[in-house]
Design a protein around this motif. Sequence first.
Motif, mmCIF file in Angstrom:
data_model
loop_
_atom_site.group_PDB
_atom_site.id
_atom_site.type_symbol
_atom_site.label_atom_id
_atom_site.label_comp_id
_atom_site.label_asym_id
_atom_site.label_seq_id
_atom_site.Cartn_x
_atom_site.Cartn_y
_atom_site.Cartn_z
ATOM 1 N N THR A 1 12.600 15.415 3.720
ATOM 2 C CA THR A 1 11.538 16.108 3.101
ATOM 3 C C THR A 1 10.914 15.221 1.660
ATOM 4 O O THR A 1 9.837 14.514 1.655
ATOM 5 C CB THR A 1 11.525 17.388 2.447
ATOM 6 O OG1 THR A 1 11.832 18.096 3.764
ATOM 7 C CG2 THR A 1 10.400 18.078 1.905
ATOM 8 N N HIS A 2 12.080 14.675 0.907
ATOM 9 C CA HIS A 2 11.875 14.048 -0.209
ATOM 10 C C HIS A 2 11.294 12.623 0.085
ATOM 11 O O HIS A 2 10.310 12.165 -0.417
ATOM 12 C CB HIS A 2 13.259 14.057 -1.083
ATOM 13 C CG HIS A 2 12.966 13.049 -2.355
ATOM 14 N ND1 HIS A 2 12.703 13.264 -3.281
ATOM 15 C CD2 HIS A 2 13.056 11.582 -2.222
ATOM 16 C CE1 HIS A 2 12.369 12.157 -4.244
ATOM 17 N NE2 HIS A 2 13.065 11.133 -3.563
ATOM 18 N N VAL A 3 12.048 12.092 1.269
ATOM 19 C CA VAL A 3 11.608 10.505 1.460
ATOM 20 C C VAL A 3 10.232 10.827 1.902
ATOM 21 O O VAL A 3 9.387 9.887 1.768
ATOM 22 C CB VAL A 3 12.661 10.266 2.463
ATOM 23 C CG1 VAL A 3 12.131 8.912 3.039
ATOM 24 C CG2 VAL A 3 13.985 9.926 1.694
ATOM 25 N N ALA A 4 9.864 11.916 2.885
ATOM 26 C CA ALA A 4 8.472 11.794 3.453
ATOM 27 C C ALA A 4 7.243 11.927 2.244
ATOM 28 O O ALA A 4 6.345 11.269 2.601
ATOM 29 C CB ALA A 4 8.397 12.949 4.299
ATOM 30 N N HIS A 5 7.710 12.667 1.041
ATOM 31 C CA HIS A 5 6.715 12.802 0.114
ATOM 32 C C HIS A 5 6.569 11.566 -0.666
ATOM 33 O O HIS A 5 5.789 11.371 -1.426
ATOM 34 C CB HIS A 5 6.910 13.776 -0.771
ATOM 35 C CG HIS A 5 6.819 15.323 -0.056
ATOM 36 N ND1 HIS A 5 7.468 16.284 -0.272
ATOM 37 C CD2 HIS A 5 6.114 15.529 1.041
ATOM 38 C CE1 HIS A 5 7.079 17.406 0.580
ATOM 39 N NE2 HIS A 5 6.203 16.813 1.511
ATOM 40 N N HIS A 6 7.812 10.577 -0.664
ATOM 41 C CA HIS A 6 7.710 9.402 -1.657
ATOM 42 C C HIS A 6 7.509 8.120 -1.036
ATOM 43 O O HIS A 6 7.869 7.237 -1.723
ATOM 44 C CB HIS A 6 8.979 9.540 -2.620
ATOM 45 C CG HIS A 6 9.047 10.597 -3.537
ATOM 46 N ND1 HIS A 6 9.269 12.021 -3.143
ATOM 47 C CD2 HIS A 6 8.706 10.617 -4.829
ATOM 48 C CE1 HIS A 6 9.298 12.812 -4.278
ATOM 49 N NE2 HIS A 6 8.884 12.311 -5.211
ATOM 50 N N ARG A 7 7.346 7.975 0.303
ATOM 51 C CA ARG A 7 7.083 6.790 0.952
ATOM 52 C C ARG A 7 5.863 6.114 0.645
ATOM 53 O O ARG A 7 4.805 7.059 0.246
ATOM 54 C CB ARG A 7 7.417 6.920 2.384
ATOM 55 C CG ARG A 7 6.478 7.870 3.134
ATOM 56 C CD ARG A 7 6.730 8.121 4.564
ATOM 57 N NE ARG A 7 6.790 6.659 5.157
ATOM 58 C CZ ARG A 7 7.033 6.491 6.571
ATOM 59 N NH1 ARG A 7 7.308 7.747 7.346
ATOM 60 N NH2 ARG A 7 6.912 5.341 6.989
ATOM 61 N N ARG A 8 5.489 4.860 0.785
ATOM 62 C CA ARG A 8 4.263 4.338 0.284
ATOM 63 C C ARG A 8 3.811 4.053 1.595
ATOM 64 O O ARG A 8 4.205 3.540 2.528
ATOM 65 C CB ARG A 8 4.447 3.112 -0.570
ATOM 66 C CG ARG A 8 4.850 3.713 -2.143
ATOM 67 C CD ARG A 8 4.800 2.585 -2.980
ATOM 68 N NE ARG A 8 3.649 2.064 -3.337
ATOM 69 C CZ ARG A 8 3.269 2.022 -4.634
ATOM 70 N NH1 ARG A 8 3.659 2.267 -5.416
ATOM 71 N NH2 ARG A 8 1.898 1.672 -4.793
#
Length: 222
Positions: free
Chosen positions: A215-222
Amino acid sequence: MSPAEPTRNPVAGPRGSPGTPVPGSGPDPFALRFPVVALVTSAGGLDALTQVLAPLPADLPAAVIVAQHQSPDRASELTEILRRRTALPVRQGRDNDELTPGTVLVAPAAHHVLVTPHARIGLLDVGRLPPARPSLDLLLATLAVTCGPRALAVVLTGRGTDAQAGIRAVSHCGGTVFAQDHASSAHFGMPGAAIDTDLVHDVLDLADIAAAIRTHVAHHRR
């Protein structure tokens, strides 16, 4: 907050808002442009690392660094064991290795590991000298200043307080911190020390950490 409280209830958030840029630094001063997840652990860490890494997909859009306190007196099998237990490519980190989304780099024994401004890692050969190695504080502090709000520090089971200063740096630079909860930790020293800072965003059962990372990675990918 009493020491017992975080074992029952996740911390709502750190002092200050996650992702807040360093004052005066401009809109995005950080060197790394993709999420970097640092899994830091000590005693009891092999089982914890396996349970976190096993559910993660091979195409995870984040780089992963694994750092576990290891004895410098014998060859480490950590990389080989983790390679068999996750779909992600896993290799032992070498000096100047590039951080790549979807790849796990494991800190070698008898070395401290740094995150450099060029999206690479640097290794410091410290042999048998104290303190604990790799130094989790040193890793997280350098991750903080290069990755900023795209840094995720995950403090897993372990004795002692290593990583406590490092998560202060991660929080200061706008990153995110998770800690393993008391009930699922083989040793609660490190997660407990992290929680005591009041800077941990979520205190999680070990079985829930992989999903939280995704979830964190999905929200912080560019």
